[in-house]
Design a protein around this motif. Structure first.
Motif, mmCIF file in Angstrom:
data_model
loop_
_atom_site.group_PDB
_atom_site.id
_atom_site.type_symbol
_atom_site.label_atom_id
_atom_site.label_comp_id
_atom_site.label_asym_id
_atom_site.label_seq_id
_atom_site.Cartn_x
_atom_site.Cartn_y
_atom_site.Cartn_z
ATOM 1 N N THR A 18 23.978 -9.883 21.360
ATOM 2 C CA THR A 18 22.514 -9.912 21.284
ATOM 3 C C THR A 18 21.955 -10.499 22.578
ATOM 4 N N GLY A 19 20.874 -9.863 23.032
ATOM 5 C CA GLY A 19 20.136 -10.376 24.203
ATOM 6 C C GLY A 19 18.667 -10.346 23.842
ATOM 7 N N THR A 20 18.382 -10.840 22.635
ATOM 8 C CA THR A 20 17.037 -10.681 22.070
ATOM 9 C C THR A 20 16.087 -11.793 22.496
ATOM 10 N N GLY A 21 16.526 -12.655 23.397
ATOM 11 C CA GLY A 21 15.613 -13.643 23.959
ATOM 12 C C GLY A 21 15.337 -14.802 23.030
ATOM 13 N N LEU A 22 14.570 -15.727 23.555
ATOM 14 C CA LEU A 22 14.292 -16.950 22.796
ATOM 15 C C LEU A 22 12.796 -17.140 22.625
ATOM 16 N N LEU A 23 12.038 -16.619 23.590
ATOM 17 C CA LEU A 23 10.594 -16.869 23.580
ATOM 18 C C LEU A 23 9.855 -15.541 23.501
ATOM 19 N N ASN A 24 10.077 -14.797 22.421
ATOM 20 C CA ASN A 24 9.301 -13.564 22.289
ATOM 21 C C ASN A 24 8.805 -13.295 20.871
ATOM 22 N N GLN A 25 9.199 -14.129 19.892
ATOM 23 C CA GLN A 25 8.645 -13.985 18.534
ATOM 24 C C GLN A 25 7.420 -14.895 18.444
ATOM 25 N N GLY A 246 15.244 -14.369 13.152
ATOM 26 C CA GLY A 246 15.842 -13.129 13.658
ATOM 27 C C GLY A 246 16.472 -12.304 12.550
ATOM 28 N N PHE A 247 16.823 -11.066 12.877
ATOM 29 C CA PHE A 247 17.399 -10.178 11.857
ATOM 30 C C PHE A 247 18.774 -10.701 11.432
ATOM 31 N N PRO A 248 19.170 -10.412 10.156
ATOM 32 C CA PRO A 248 20.445 -10.967 9.682
ATOM 33 C C PRO A 248 21.645 -10.369 10.412
ATOM 34 N N SER A 282 23.445 -14.003 24.145
ATOM 35 C CA SER A 282 22.826 -14.557 25.335
ATOM 36 C C SER A 282 21.688 -15.446 24.838
ATOM 37 N N LEU A 283 21.518 -16.616 25.403
ATOM 38 C CA LEU A 283 20.476 -17.554 24.965
ATOM 39 C C LEU A 283 20.593 -17.921 23.486
ATOM 40 N N GLY A 284 21.802 -18.194 23.044
ATOM 41 C CA GLY A 284 22.008 -18.725 21.698
ATOM 42 C C GLY A 284 21.655 -20.204 21.676
ATOM 43 N N ASN A 293 17.995 -24.548 36.815
ATOM 44 C CA ASN A 293 17.864 -23.106 37.004
ATOM 45 C C ASN A 293 18.508 -22.365 35.834
ATOM 46 N N LEU A 294 17.664 -21.764 34.993
ATOM 47 C CA LEU A 294 18.180 -21.043 33.822
ATOM 48 C C LEU A 294 18.880 -19.744 34.221
ATOM 49 N N LEU A 295 18.383 -19.117 35.296
ATOM 50 C CA LEU A 295 18.937 -17.802 35.670
ATOM 51 C C LEU A 295 20.423 -17.877 36.003
ATOM 52 N N MET A 297 22.496 -19.943 34.910
ATOM 53 C CA MET A 297 23.239 -20.187 33.663
ATOM 54 C C MET A 297 23.420 -18.887 32.888
ATOM 55 N N MET A 298 22.344 -18.087 32.833
ATOM 56 C CA MET A 298 22.451 -16.819 32.093
ATOM 57 C C MET A 298 23.470 -15.898 32.760
ATOM 58 N N GLU A 299 23.469 -15.911 34.088
ATOM 59 C CA GLU A 299 24.471 -15.095 34.803
ATOM 60 C C GLU A 299 25.878 -15.566 34.451
HETATM 61 C C1 FAD Z 1 5.263 -18.368 29.104
HETATM 62 C C2 FAD Z 1 6.723 -18.346 29.546
HETATM 63 C C3 FAD Z 1 7.060 -18.831 30.800
HETATM 64 C C4 FAD Z 1 8.383 -18.821 31.236
HETATM 65 N N1 FAD Z 1 8.673 -19.290 32.486
HETATM 66 C C5 FAD Z 1 9.936 -19.243 32.944
HETATM 67 C C6 FAD Z 1 10.260 -19.661 34.269
HETATM 68 O O1 FAD Z 1 9.401 -20.080 35.025
HETATM 69 N N2 FAD Z 1 11.556 -19.597 34.672
HETATM 70 C C7 FAD Z 1 12.538 -19.129 33.846
HETATM 71 O O2 FAD Z 1 13.695 -19.077 34.252
HETATM 72 N N3 FAD Z 1 12.254 -18.731 32.597
HETATM 73 C C8 FAD Z 1 10.995 -18.770 32.134
HETATM 74 N N4 FAD Z 1 10.712 -18.363 30.861
HETATM 75 C C9 FAD Z 1 11.827 -17.967 30.012
HETATM 76 C C10 FAD Z 1 12.265 -16.558 30.344
HETATM 77 O O3 FAD Z 1 11.178 -15.685 30.217
HETATM 78 C C11 FAD Z 1 13.333 -16.182 29.358
HETATM 79 O O4 FAD Z 1 14.353 -17.126 29.404
HETATM 80 C C12 FAD Z 1 13.905 -14.810 29.706
HETATM 81 O O5 FAD Z 1 12.910 -13.844 29.569
HETATM 82 C C13 FAD Z 1 15.044 -14.511 28.758
HETATM 83 O O6 FAD Z 1 15.520 -13.208 29.029
HETATM 84 P P1 FAD Z 1 16.175 -12.364 27.884
HETATM 85 O O7 FAD Z 1 16.441 -11.013 28.442
HETATM 86 O O8 FAD Z 1 17.309 -13.118 27.288
HETATM 87 O O9 FAD Z 1 15.076 -12.295 26.732
HETATM 88 P P2 FAD Z 1 13.646 -11.592 26.749
HETATM 89 O O10 FAD Z 1 13.080 -11.471 28.119
HETATM 90 O O11 FAD Z 1 12.851 -12.307 25.705
HETATM 91 O O12 FAD Z 1 14.009 -10.118 26.262
HETATM 92 C C14 FAD Z 1 14.498 -9.866 24.953
HETATM 93 C C15 FAD Z 1 14.191 -8.435 24.605
HETATM 94 O O13 FAD Z 1 14.802 -8.123 23.353
HETATM 95 C C16 FAD Z 1 13.869 -7.415 22.563
HETATM 96 N N5 FAD Z 1 14.178 -7.584 21.144
HETATM 97 C C17 FAD Z 1 14.098 -8.694 20.393
HETATM 98 N N6 FAD Z 1 14.461 -8.424 19.119
HETATM 99 C C18 FAD Z 1 14.772 -7.114 19.073
HETATM 100 C C19 FAD Z 1 15.194 -6.223 18.036
HETATM 101 N N7 FAD Z 1 15.370 -6.638 16.780
HETATM 102 N N8 FAD Z 1 15.424 -4.934 18.343
HETATM 103 C C20 FAD Z 1 15.248 -4.490 19.614
HETATM 104 N N9 FAD Z 1 14.836 -5.278 20.627
HETATM 105 C C21 FAD Z 1 14.598 -6.573 20.364
HETATM 106 C C22 FAD Z 1 12.526 -8.013 22.940
HETATM 107 O O14 FAD Z 1 11.486 -7.125 22.617
HETATM 108 C C23 FAD Z 1 12.693 -8.183 24.449
HETATM 109 O O15 FAD Z 1 12.380 -7.010 25.139
HETATM 110 C C24 FAD Z 1 9.402 -18.326 30.399
HETATM 111 C C25 FAD Z 1 9.066 -17.816 29.139
HETATM 112 C C26 FAD Z 1 7.741 -17.822 28.714
HETATM 113 C C27 FAD Z 1 7.405 -17.251 27.363
#
Ligand code: FAD
Length: 445
Positions: A18-25, A246-248, A282-284, A293-295, A297-299
């Motif tokens: 999963t790479g569904t992010g942490l800050l998007n819900q 998140g989804f089960p 990713s981002l668990g 620097n988060l980037l 770490m993700m790499e």
């Molecule tokens: C306001 C704000 C400011 C930030 N500033 C910084 C900063 O300055 N520096 C920094 O390093 N980080 C910053 N971040 C954090 C950074 O944006 C995230 O760490 C980064 O985007 C994570 O990347 P990701 O690809 O893991 O997740 P995301 O970019 O969140 O991408 C996840 C993707 O998965 C999709 N997804 C989720 N669930 C599902 C599903 N069930 N089915 C299909 N798709 C799905 C989402 O729609 C999204 O497109 C910030 C975040 C926010 C919100």
């Protein structure tokens, strides 16, 4: 898959990541009557570009990373601004402010302009470009020591932030005490917020620290019974970051990962957990960074996964999962680690959630952050500790990784007619690659 309509699709794979992010819900705050409001109701993470704030009375709820950016962005346009702030917050100076100011062409703009001459120089001289980037990155990485409350860097930084906040708020000294926190800086996410404090000192901007009791069709009423009508409410109230959202995802014995994490988010190095073979994320829990620097770490997390995928692809391995003991060890280590950091102080922060501790008691724990600096994470994730994993072979043969004595390239010779063409070039390369690093004896190493 990008389906126009909801549709049930069944899919199969050997590995699930999963790479569904942490800050998007993004989520609405739970405030009585919020959706009874008849004016414009917006969330900063679901912005409506057609919204025109000009000459409107606007309420902005929240002073997190988004709130402190939206306040200065709208303050000069609106007729009146009511900024509802639940807790205090540290506002730091802009990181590398001196470099930023030197590179910004006018006072109105806060985005950075690089001069053509700089770009040309860096194009021609890679070393100077890297040195410039190192000078920026060095300041970022230097923040880590601030997370240790007894360190000199922490004490100095706190004094500097306080001095700067007092200075920037001097036009409205009565709000200084409402904003400068008792908890240490970095306990909750520290954001510079250029122009935020200055905007709060404007006469048409009101800082309201009383809690919101309810919202009606036209306005907001605080717990003290004061009602303020507004044209628009902007919720800068953040995201659902709870470990159980998140989804089960089901592992062995039908265990739902979300329920497991909601109880106690236990992972191995943030990227996998026991009883969930061939599952990585990713981002668990414990993958984020509060001071660095988060980037990078993700790499590092993704490279780590790639090494495991390689082993699954070429090592006769069918399943891999971390040993439960090491999952427990990492999670317990995290609990111990954060005791001695600013994150453990008494502040409201999305880094934390209420989950079980090692004794099973529900308590506030830091669940989002990596227990260390970002450079520590990169080193810790450099190589896979295979001894921390349980692996199952594809065919029960532990020596199966050895193959049959040949390589794919030699076998490929049977399928190409001549040693010309792209396919043949690949085979030649695969059989002679070890000569690529050839050096002459007289060359210095
Ligand atoms: C306001 C704000 C400011 C930030 N500033 C910084 C900063 O300055 N520096 C920094 O390093 N980080 C910053 N971040 C954090 C950074 O944006 C995230 O760490 C980064 O985007 C994570 O990347 P990701 O690809 O893991 O997740 P995301 O970019 O969140 O991408 C996840 C993707 O998965 C999709 N997804 C989720 N669930 C599902 C599903 N069930 N089915 C299909 N798709 C799905 C989402 O729609 C999204 O497109 C910030 C975040 C926010 C919100």
């Amino acid at each position: 898959l990008d389906l126009p309509q909801p549709e049930l699709v069944e899919d199969e794979a050997d590995v699930f990541i999963t790479g569904t992010g942490l800050l998007n819900q993004w989520k609405w705050p739970t405030i009585d009557g919020l959706h009874n409001f008849k004016g414009v109701l917006l969330h900063t993470a679901n912005w409506d570009d057609t919204f025109d704030p000009t000459d409107k009375s606007v309420a902005i709820i929240g002073a997190g990373s988004s709130g402190i950016q939206v306040v200065p962005a709208l303050a000069s346009k609106v007729k009146a601004m009511h900024h509802y702030v639940r807790g205090k917050t540290w506002i730091s100076n802009q990181l590398s402010e001196d470099i930023l100011k030197a590179g910004t062409s006018d006072n109105e703009r806060t985005n950075f302009d690089y001069h053509e001459s700089e770009k040309e120089l860096w194009k021609a001289d890679r070393r100077s470009y890297i040195e410039y980037r190192k000078s920026l990155e060095f300041r970022l990485q230097g923040q880590y020591e601030i997370t240790r409350p007894d360190s000199l860097r922490h004490i100095t930084a706190r004094a500097n932030y306080e001095k700067s906040m007092r200075e920037r708020l001097k036009m409205k000294p009565e709000i200084i005490g409402k904003l400068i926190p008792d908890f240490p800086p970095l306990c909750k996410r520290l954001t510079p917020g250029p122009g935020y404090l200055e905007a709060l000192t404007a006469s048409h901007v009101e800082l309201i620290t009383q809690s919101i009791a309810h919202i009606d069709a036209e306005g907001i009423t605080t717990s003290e019974g004061v009602r303020r009508p507004v044209d628009a409410i902007i919720c800068a109230t953040g995201f659902d970051t709870s470990p159980g959202q998140g989804f089960p995802i089901y592992g062995r014995d039908g265990v739902n990962l979300r329920e497991k994490y909601a109880a106690r988010p236990k992972t191995y190095l943030s990227l996998c957990t026991d009883n969930f073979p061939n599952f990585f994320q990713s981002l668990g829990p414990h993958a984020f960074q509060g001071a660095g620097n988060l980037l990078i770490m993700m790499e590092a997390i993704h490279k780590y996964m790639a090494k495991i995928l390689r082993r699954l692809a070429y090592g006769n391995i069918r399943t891999i999962e971390p040993k439960q003991k090491q999952v427990e060890s990492f999670t317990n280590y995290c609990d111990e680690y954060f005791q001695n950091t600013v994150y453990n102080a008494d502040c409201v922060s999305w880094y934390k959630s209420v989950v079980s501790n090692i004794s099973g008691e529900k308590t506030q724990r830091v669940t989002a952050l990596w227990p260390g600096s970002s450079t520590h994470a990169v080193h810790a994730l450099e190589s896979v500790k295979w001894e921390d994993f349980n692996m199952e072979t594809c065919d029960g043969n532990d020596f199966g990784w050895f193959g049959n004595g040949g390589t794919v390239a030699e076998n490929g010779l049977n399928h190409v007619a001549s040693l010309d063409g792209e396919e043949a070039a690949h085979i030649v390369e695969a059989l002679t690659w070890y000569l690529n690093g050839t050096r002459y004896l007289h060359e210095p190493l």
